[in-house]
Design an enzyme around this catalytic site. Structure first.
Site, mmCIF file in Angstrom:
data_model
loop_
_atom_site.group_PDB
_atom_site.id
_atom_site.type_symbol
_atom_site.label_atom_id
_atom_site.label_comp_id
_atom_site.label_asym_id
_atom_site.label_seq_id
_atom_site.Cartn_x
_atom_site.Cartn_y
_atom_site.Cartn_z
ATOM 1 N N HIS A 80 -14.284 -27.440 9.835
ATOM 2 C CA HIS A 80 -12.840 -27.307 10.037
ATOM 3 C C HIS A 80 -12.129 -27.508 8.692
ATOM 4 O O HIS A 80 -12.649 -28.187 7.805
ATOM 5 C CB HIS A 80 -12.392 -28.369 11.049
ATOM 6 N N PRO A 81 -10.921 -26.949 8.514
ATOM 7 C CA PRO A 81 -10.223 -27.087 7.226
ATOM 8 C C PRO A 81 -9.960 -28.518 6.777
ATOM 9 O O PRO A 81 -9.755 -28.771 5.591
ATOM 10 C CB PRO A 81 -8.906 -26.333 7.477
ATOM 11 N N ARG A 82 -9.941 -29.499 7.712
ATOM 12 C CA ARG A 82 -9.749 -30.884 7.314
ATOM 13 C C ARG A 82 -11.035 -31.517 6.762
ATOM 14 O O ARG A 82 -10.998 -32.646 6.257
ATOM 15 C CB ARG A 82 -9.267 -31.723 8.511
ATOM 16 N N LYS A 83 -12.145 -30.824 6.881
ATOM 17 C CA LYS A 83 -13.403 -31.388 6.440
ATOM 18 C C LYS A 83 -13.634 -31.108 4.950
ATOM 19 O O LYS A 83 -12.885 -30.375 4.308
ATOM 20 C CB LYS A 83 -14.557 -30.830 7.277
ATOM 21 N N VAL A 84 -14.708 -31.675 4.396
ATOM 22 C CA VAL A 84 -14.946 -31.607 2.944
ATOM 23 C C VAL A 84 -15.221 -30.175 2.490
ATOM 24 O O VAL A 84 -14.785 -29.756 1.427
ATOM 25 C CB VAL A 84 -16.094 -32.558 2.559
#
Length: 383
Positions: free
Chosen positions: A177-181
């Site tokens: 997901h875009p919030r991940k690294v």
């Protein structure tokens, strides 16, 4: 506005997606297979299976682990609700376990207290990229004949006892997901060391189909597929995988940069007596997917006032990790559930901005604003 997070995407990812689109193969195909092999190699896992997101990864992990109706799965409530939802998808019941106050990760001592004859698995979460105590849970699972599943949604690039997350258990689930690294927009991965799990995971993600589209496309002879069991449409596209390959190439650098920002926060806040900083226990290496601090008792400013003040300065923050047992969807299943550590962490913790590249002036602005508000309130209390 200083954002809470931003994906690190460059022209290389855009070009990879563009090139893949022009091949005409945009669903699950050769790029997905390449991404899987490279991710398995990176983590040290024997196999990797790409899927549409981490929630579907967790769902499939439950199925291949044999979890079903009437079973119980121990898991933290202090996690995004998808962790508990995946247990319910297969008809099992999530049994919420409290967490360690310093790591935000599931507590092995509380977990053992909640094991019953119905317990079939323990689902641990590497919260915000900080590795959980895998060895303690491996011992518990061996002692009580339970399956161990890792929700590593936030943990790509993190390590435990010198081994990258993804190589320690038979079912480890990642998010892109875009919030991940690293990100593929949406997307997930399951790593495993078991050939039987690997084959069934591949089957289940594509409708239970005996032969996938690429094999039929490349075959020299006529092939008809069979649908062996009820499966799902949990595939990753080749466009996503092409982006993921480029992201994976940068993962170690991204983690290094994130750790520098976390170190700067730690240095700036280390002498503030009423906040709890992230703790990396011996043998744990975090990718710092998020940087979270918790306000201790006696802090002169409450969490929400601090968050609003930072927002007024143009700084985005987020509240601490949610507790699933206090969400409306779990109201009926959480009667008499009390998790004091989890509840305190949700109510009093703040996630601060951390992303790549974060300009030094922005980092300094966040630190100065945070310290300024806390110290000002402290002085008001003294007066």
């Amino acid at each position: 506005m200083i954002a809470i997070a931003k994906p690190y995407l460059t022209n290389a990812e855009a070009q990879a997606a563009y090139d893949t689109i022009l091949t005409g193969w945009v669903t699950q195909g050769p790029k997905v297979e390449e991404f899987e092999k490279k991710f398995a190699l990176y983590t040290g896992a024997k196999y990797a299976v790409a899927v549409s997101n981490c929630t579907t990864a967790l769902h499939l992990a439950m199925i291949v682990a044999g979890i079903g109706e009437g079973d119980e799965v121990l898991c933290p409530s202090l996690s995004y609700i998808a962790t508990a939802n995946a247990v319910r998808y297969v008809g099992a019941k999530p049994i919420f376990v409290d967490v360690e106050c310093d790591t935000y990760n599931i507590d092995p001592i509380d977990a053992e207290k909640k094991i019953t004859p119905k317990t079939k698995a323990i689902l641990i979460v590497h919260q915000m990229g900080m590795p959980a105590n895998i060895n303690a849970f491996r011992i518990l699972c061996n002692k009580y004949n339970l399956k161990l599943i890792e929700d590593a949604a936030c943990a790509a690039g993190s390590s435990y006892k010198g081994d990258r997350i993804g190589s320690n258990s038979s079912l480890v689930c990642f998010s892109f997901h875009p919030r991940k690294v690293i990100t593929t927009g949406e997307g997930g991965m399951i790593t495993t060391d078991r050939g039987d799990y690997y084959q069934r995971l591949k089957l289940l993600r594509q409708h239970g189909m005996s032969v996938n589209d690429r094999v039929r496309h490349e075959a020299k002879d006529l092939i008809f597929e069979d649908h062996i069991e009820i499966g799902y449409n949990y595939r990753m596209t080749d466009i996503q995988a092409a982006v993921g390959i480029k992201q994976l190439e940068k993962l170690d650098w991204i983690v290094d940069e994130r750790r520098k920002i976390a170190a700067a926060y730690n240095k700036a806040f280390k002498n503030v007596p009423f906040i709890q900083l992230p703790i990396e226990k011996k043998g744990c290496f975090s990718n710092y997917q998020s940087y979270c601090i918790c306000l201790k008792n006696g802090c002169p400013i409450d969490r929400n006032t601090l968050m609003q003040g930072l927002l007024d300065c143009g700084i985005a923050t987020r509240r601490g990790i949610m507790t699933a047992h206090r969400e409306t969807a779990y109201k009926d299943q959480s009667i008499n559930v009390t998790l004091p550590v989890s509840e305190n962490l949700q109510d009093n913790s703040i996630i601060l901005p951390l992303y790549i590249p974060m300009q030094e002036r922005d980092l300094k602005f966040v630190i100065d604003a945070f310290l300024g508000m806390v110290h000002k309130k402290f002085q008001e209390v003294l007066i």
